[in-house]
Design an enzyme around this catalytic site. Structure first.
Site, PDB file in Angstrom:
ATOM      1  N   ASP A  70       1.053  -1.016   0.159  1.00  0.00           N
ATOM      2  CA  ASP A  70       0.404   0.130  -0.036  1.00  0.00           C
ATOM      3  C   ASP A  70       0.986   1.074  -0.248  1.00  0.00           C
ATOM      4  O   ASP A  70       0.291   2.345   0.251  1.00  0.00           O
ATOM      5  CB  ASP A  70      -0.933  -0.264   1.336  1.00  0.00           C
ATOM      6  CG  ASP A  70      -1.877  -1.492   1.779  1.00  0.00           C
ATOM      7  OD1 ASP A  70      -1.764  -1.784   0.003  1.00  0.00           O
ATOM      8  OD2 ASP A  70      -2.081  -1.755   2.263  1.00  0.00           O
ATOM      9  N   HIS A 118      -4.450  -2.310  -6.048  1.00  0.00           N
ATOM     10  CA  HIS A 118      -3.342  -0.978  -6.557  1.00  0.00           C
ATOM     11  C   HIS A 118      -5.085   0.325  -6.913  1.00  0.00           C
ATOM     12  O   HIS A 118      -5.815  -0.301  -7.121  1.00  0.00           O
ATOM     13  CB  HIS A 118      -2.902  -1.288  -7.662  1.00  0.00           C
ATOM     14  CG  HIS A 118      -2.055  -1.397  -7.762  1.00  0.00           C
ATOM     15  ND1 HIS A 118      -0.831  -1.616  -6.721  1.00  0.00           N
ATOM     16  CD2 HIS A 118      -1.504  -3.211  -8.649  1.00  0.00           C
ATOM     17  CE1 HIS A 118       0.069  -2.884  -6.627  1.00  0.00           C
ATOM     18  NE2 HIS A 118      -0.203  -3.586  -8.029  1.00  0.00           N
ATOM     19  N   PRO A 140      -9.596  -1.434   8.098  1.00  0.00           N
ATOM     20  CA  PRO A 140      -8.619   0.096   8.237  1.00  0.00           C
ATOM     21  C   PRO A 140      -7.606  -0.500   8.516  1.00  0.00           C
ATOM     22  O   PRO A 140      -7.315  -1.730   8.670  1.00  0.00           O
ATOM     23  CB  PRO A 140      -9.901   0.166  10.153  1.00  0.00           C
ATOM     24  CG  PRO A 140     -10.547  -0.366  10.030  1.00  0.00           C
ATOM     25  CD  PRO A 140     -10.418  -1.527   9.002  1.00  0.00           C
TER      26      PRO A 140
HETATM   27  P1  GDP Z   1      -0.240  -0.031  -3.972  1.00  0.00           P
HETATM   28  O1  GDP Z   1      -0.611  -1.424  -3.134  1.00  0.00           O
HETATM   29  O2  GDP Z   1       1.292   0.130  -3.107  1.00  0.00           O
HETATM   30  O3  GDP Z   1      -0.825   1.122  -5.555  1.00  0.00           O
HETATM   31  O4  GDP Z   1      -1.019   0.972  -2.474  1.00  0.00           O
HETATM   32  P2  GDP Z   1      -2.623   1.541  -2.301  1.00  0.00           P
HETATM   33  O5  GDP Z   1      -3.702   1.564  -4.389  1.00  0.00           O
HETATM   34  O6  GDP Z   1      -3.414   0.225  -1.899  1.00  0.00           O
HETATM   35  O7  GDP Z   1      -2.364   2.460  -1.651  1.00  0.00           O
HETATM   36  C1  GDP Z   1      -1.713   4.177  -1.808  1.00  0.00           C
HETATM   37  C2  GDP Z   1      -2.981   4.555  -1.807  1.00  0.00           C
HETATM   38  O8  GDP Z   1      -2.594   5.519  -1.721  1.00  0.00           O
HETATM   39  C3  GDP Z   1      -4.468   4.711  -3.026  1.00  0.00           C
HETATM   40  O9  GDP Z   1      -5.104   4.924  -2.316  1.00  0.00           O
HETATM   41  C4  GDP Z   1      -4.064   6.575  -3.611  1.00  0.00           C
HETATM   42  O10 GDP Z   1      -4.811   6.756  -4.093  1.00  0.00           O
HETATM   43  C5  GDP Z   1      -3.150   6.860  -2.988  1.00  0.00           C
HETATM   44  N1  GDP Z   1      -1.995   7.745  -2.650  1.00  0.00           N
HETATM   45  C6  GDP Z   1      -0.777   7.548  -3.412  1.00  0.00           C
HETATM   46  N2  GDP Z   1       0.496   8.401  -4.058  1.00  0.00           N
HETATM   47  C7  GDP Z   1      -0.705   9.363  -2.820  1.00  0.00           C
HETATM   48  C8  GDP Z   1       0.161  10.141  -2.386  1.00  0.00           C
HETATM   49  O11 GDP Z   1       0.981  10.742  -3.112  1.00  0.00           O
HETATM   50  N3  GDP Z   1      -0.770  11.453  -1.326  1.00  0.00           N
HETATM   51  C9  GDP Z   1      -1.977  10.806  -1.368  1.00  0.00           C
HETATM   52  N4  GDP Z   1      -2.274  11.362  -0.644  1.00  0.00           N
HETATM   53  N5  GDP Z   1      -2.319   9.806  -1.760  1.00  0.00           N
HETATM   54  C10 GDP Z   1      -1.567   8.898  -2.523  1.00  0.00           C
END
Ligand code: GDP
Length: 432
Positions: A12, A40, A305
């Site tokens: 995440d 993702h 959560p």
């Molecule tokens: P992944 O599994 O590594 O792709 O991560 P996730 O998608 O589960 O979680 C990342 C969350 O953070 C998602 O809701 C993204 O839209 C959000 N996100 C990614 N980069 C950023 C950032 O730089 N700032 C903010 N506020 N949210 C981000």
């Protein structure tokens, strides 16, 4: 050339966003491990998407999306996702599924759920997507490879053998209904028809792409700390989350992986059980969870959560080392703008009072206490800023403090969920 986008932490970290962003200049995006057990989240001009199986390059017309041989292929999830993106007007992706990928069967999901139920309080916090039973079967050599779907005789013989074995567990360990051979066979036939248009020798395709000088992106799922060898075993996932495994899970030469972009989050979060030294609780955790990510830190697959914590230098330094980070993408930095002061876990205190910055094995982790150092906050919204110099001084100091402590170059800073929310940075640690 091949680039990998992988996670330094518990997952995440925002890999989906970074992959989606880099996919703009890539010809192929390939998933090489894991299954539909993690998601993702991607925000782009088509909308907001939670992808579990499809590679994060599916939103571009010029990219080929590949499900590699190392993936736990959940055909139902794949079909659902294909439909969901097309319902939101994304053009049909160029998708290929490796003929050597193996299939997550519905009995894997059942066995996963039954095992969690049996373990009750001592469970692993599995998403019940069948991942552990799937990989167990793959390595016990009783999995179904996509190629086998097209050979009726192999399939029939295998179904018979597998039902015999699984029904011992179903009946005597879990006290649940037995599997029926005809149901398993029918399920496989359904998957064969669904997959037929996409099946290919993807390793050969990738080899050709390399010869033609194309850019290939390996997209990792979860992060270093969930790796079965190098993570917080046994609270890990069942396939390697490391960039090095990309060579195996995609079928490409390891020396072709030239850039390893290790995504590292500006604070910590984790789903599921397991050691988490810098974890915080109560109101402090609730506030960070509410403000975190894009609309709160809740699992993309389960809605659970997430557990929250301060940035963990010890875990992240280790996470980057095992990935072999050539670049660190430091994400969700914008979220920390509300804090007056930002604690960072810079060491672990061991039971004998010594402090270490080397990530210990799991049995010792449970005995560690976080050593926190506090940095001043920047108290403003940094979204929309596009150059590193324009970030508030305390924000740059936070980035530089962490870079110095982890010892890997932070060359990208992500300050929002959108593709364009990215700041490229020259790092003093990056060899030019
Ligand atoms: P992944 O599994 O590594 O792709 O991560 P996730 O998608 O589960 O979680 C990342 C969350 O953070 C998602 O809701 C993204 O839209 C959000 N996100 C990614 N980069 C950023 C950032 O730089 N700032 C903010 N506020 N949210 C981000």
């Amino acid at each position: 050339m091949i680039k990998a986008v992988v996670g330094a932490n518990w997952g995440d970290e925002g890999k989906g966003k970074i992959t989606d962003m880099l996919a703009e200049h890539s010809d192929v995006v390939i998933r090489f491990q894991g299954g539909a057990n993690a998601g993702h989240t991607i925000v782009n001009p088509y909308g907001k998407f939670a992808l579990h199986t499809l590679p994060s390059g599916v939103f571009y017309d010029h990219t080929t999306s590949i499900i590699g041989n190392g993936v736990a292929l959940d055909v139902q999830a794949l079909m659902r996702e294909l439909k969901a993106i097309q319902d939101q007007k994304v053009p049909a992706p160029h998708l290929m599924v490796s003929n050597r990928a193996q299939i997550v069967m519905s009995y894997h999901k059942l066995l996963d759920a039954y095992e969690e139920e049996r373990l009750a309080g001592a469970s692993y916090g599995s998403t019940k997507s069948g991942i552990a039973p799937f990989y167990s079967d793959k390595f016990a050599k009783i999995g179904f490879q996509v190629s086998e779907l097209f050979d009726e005789d192999t399939l029939k013989a295998k179904v018979k053998k597998i039902c015999l074995m699984k029904n011992v567990l179903m009946e005597h360990l879990y006290h649940k209904p037995r599997l029926k051979e005809e149901d398993v066979l029918a399920e496989l036939e359904e998957y064969r028809e669904a997959l037929r248009p996409y099946v290919a020798d993807t390793s050969a395709f990738l080899n050709q792409c390399l010869k033609e000088g194309k850019t290939i992106l390996l997209e990792g799922q979860l992060g270093t700390l969930k790796d079965p060898d190098h993570g917080i075993y046994p609270m890990v996932t069942s396939s390697s989350t490391l960039a090095g495994y990309g060579a195996i899970g995609a079928g490409v030469p390891p020396y072709e992986i030239k850039q390893i972009i290790t995504v590292c989050k500006a604070y910590s979060s984790a789903v599921g059980a397991g050691e988490f030294v810098s974890e915080i609780f109560g109101e402090e955790a609730d506030e960070l969870r509410r403000r975190g990510g894009d609309g709160g830190e809740y699992g993309a697959t389960t809605g659970r959560p997430r557990r929250m914590g301060w940035f963990d230098v010890v875990a992240s330094k280790y996470g980057c080392r095992l990935q072999g980070a050539t670049d660190v993408a430091f994400t969700v930095l914008d979220v920390l703008g509300y804090l007056d002061e930002i604690p960072v876990c810079t060491g672990y205190e061991m039971p004998d009072g010594t402090v270490t910055t080397d990530f210990p094995v799991t049995v010792d982790l449970a005995k560690c206490k976080p050593v926190l150092e506090v940095l001043p906050g920047w108290k403003c919204d940094i979204r929309g800023i596009r150059s590193y110099e324009e970030l508030p001084e305390n924000c740059r100091k936070y980035v530089e403090f962490i870079e110095e402590r982890i010892g890997y170059p932070i060359t990208m800073v992500s300050n929002g969920p959108k593709r364009e929310d990215i700041i490229y940075r020259e790092s003093p640690l990056k060899e030019s």
